[in-house]
Design a protein around this motif. Sequence first.
Motif, PDB file in Angstrom:
ATOM      1  N   UNK A   4      30.551  97.847  66.201  1.00  0.00           N
ATOM      2  CA  UNK A   4      31.350  96.697  66.614  1.00  0.00           C
ATOM      3  C   UNK A   4      32.415  97.095  67.625  1.00  0.00           C
ATOM      4  N   UNK A   5      32.977  98.264  67.454  1.00  0.00           N
ATOM      5  CA  UNK A   5      33.997  98.741  68.402  1.00  0.00           C
ATOM      6  C   UNK A   5      33.369  98.942  69.776  1.00  0.00           C
ATOM      7  N   UNK A   6      32.127  99.402  69.797  1.00  0.00           N
ATOM      8  CA  UNK A   6      31.412  99.565  71.068  1.00  0.00           C
ATOM      9  C   UNK A   6      31.162  98.193  71.712  1.00  0.00           C
ATOM     10  N   UNK A   7      30.821  97.184  70.893  1.00  0.00           N
ATOM     11  CA  UNK A   7      30.626  95.819  71.402  1.00  0.00           C
ATOM     12  C   UNK A   7      31.940  95.281  71.970  1.00  0.00           C
ATOM     13  N   UNK A 153      30.619  87.627  74.204  1.00  0.00           N
ATOM     14  CA  UNK A 153      30.820  87.997  72.799  1.00  0.00           C
ATOM     15  C   UNK A 153      29.528  88.458  72.122  1.00  0.00           C
ATOM     16  N   UNK A 154      28.462  87.644  72.233  1.00  0.00           N
ATOM     17  CA  UNK A 154      27.252  87.907  71.455  1.00  0.00           C
ATOM     18  C   UNK A 154      26.539  89.204  71.852  1.00  0.00           C
ATOM     19  N   UNK A 155      26.451  89.473  73.139  1.00  0.00           N
ATOM     20  CA  UNK A 155      25.756  90.645  73.670  1.00  0.00           C
ATOM     21  C   UNK A 155      24.332  90.746  73.115  1.00  0.00           C
ATOM     22  N   UNK A 156      23.978  91.855  72.447  1.00  0.00           N
ATOM     23  CA  UNK A 156      22.587  92.006  72.012  1.00  0.00           C
ATOM     24  C   UNK A 156      22.316  91.392  70.634  1.00  0.00           C
ATOM     25  N   UNK A 157      23.359  90.840  69.994  1.00  0.00           N
ATOM     26  CA  UNK A 157      23.158  90.251  68.670  1.00  0.00           C
ATOM     27  C   UNK A 157      22.294  89.000  68.779  1.00  0.00           C
ATOM     28  N   UNK A 158      21.503  88.738  67.750  1.00  0.00           N
ATOM     29  CA  UNK A 158      20.616  87.588  67.804  1.00  0.00           C
ATOM     30  C   UNK A 158      21.405  86.284  67.800  1.00  0.00           C
ATOM     31  N   UNK A 159      20.853  85.295  68.491  1.00  0.00           N
ATOM     32  CA  UNK A 159      21.466  83.973  68.540  1.00  0.00           C
ATOM     33  C   UNK A 159      21.166  83.271  67.224  1.00  0.00           C
ATOM     34  N   UNK A 160      22.184  82.763  66.549  1.00  0.00           N
ATOM     35  CA  UNK A 160      21.975  82.031  65.298  1.00  0.00           C
ATOM     36  C   UNK A 160      21.821  80.564  65.659  1.00  0.00           C
TER      37      UNK A 160
END
Length: 172
Positions: A4-7, A153-160
């Motif tokens: 998360x810190x990297x994000x 914000x989201x970057x590589x995290x999946x879209x909910x």
Amino acid sequence: GVDELALLEKLLGLPEGNKYGVQGERKVPVLQTNNGPGLTGFMTIAAHLVKQAKKDQLLGSTAEEKAVVQQWLEYRVTRVDGGSSKEDTRIILKDLNIHLEDKVYLAGNVFTLADILMYYGLHHVMVDLTVQEKEKYLNVSRWFNHIQHYPGVRQHLSNVVFIKNRLYTNAH
């Protein structure tokens, strides 16, 4: 924590290359700094990154905003990261749902570090919620959906996915 810190680093537009490690069995993040001792603790490092990026407004502008941001960051570390049972998760979502009833963001009407880190902390929870659960925690869903579409914000995290409105069929 370290991921998360990297994000956060990327979101803040900081150059990559910070060296992170973890300490102890609770895997507390540590940031190695060039000068002096490393920084320890998720929130300490996150606040440091925000200051490094000269985006202090993310920590709140007024004394009250700063306190509210701090409060939610503490909540994130103690409750969200500490909670593991279904019951813990239910209580967290209920707390947030009530808090967000009349607010756009966690600290009122301004986007802060609290929103970013709470989003990252809850992402894995929101991904697993059923449509009914998302509807039950409508304010959390509205807030989460808003944050995941916030630039960067989201970057590589999946879209909910949230269903905005139900389609009713009228059989005539």
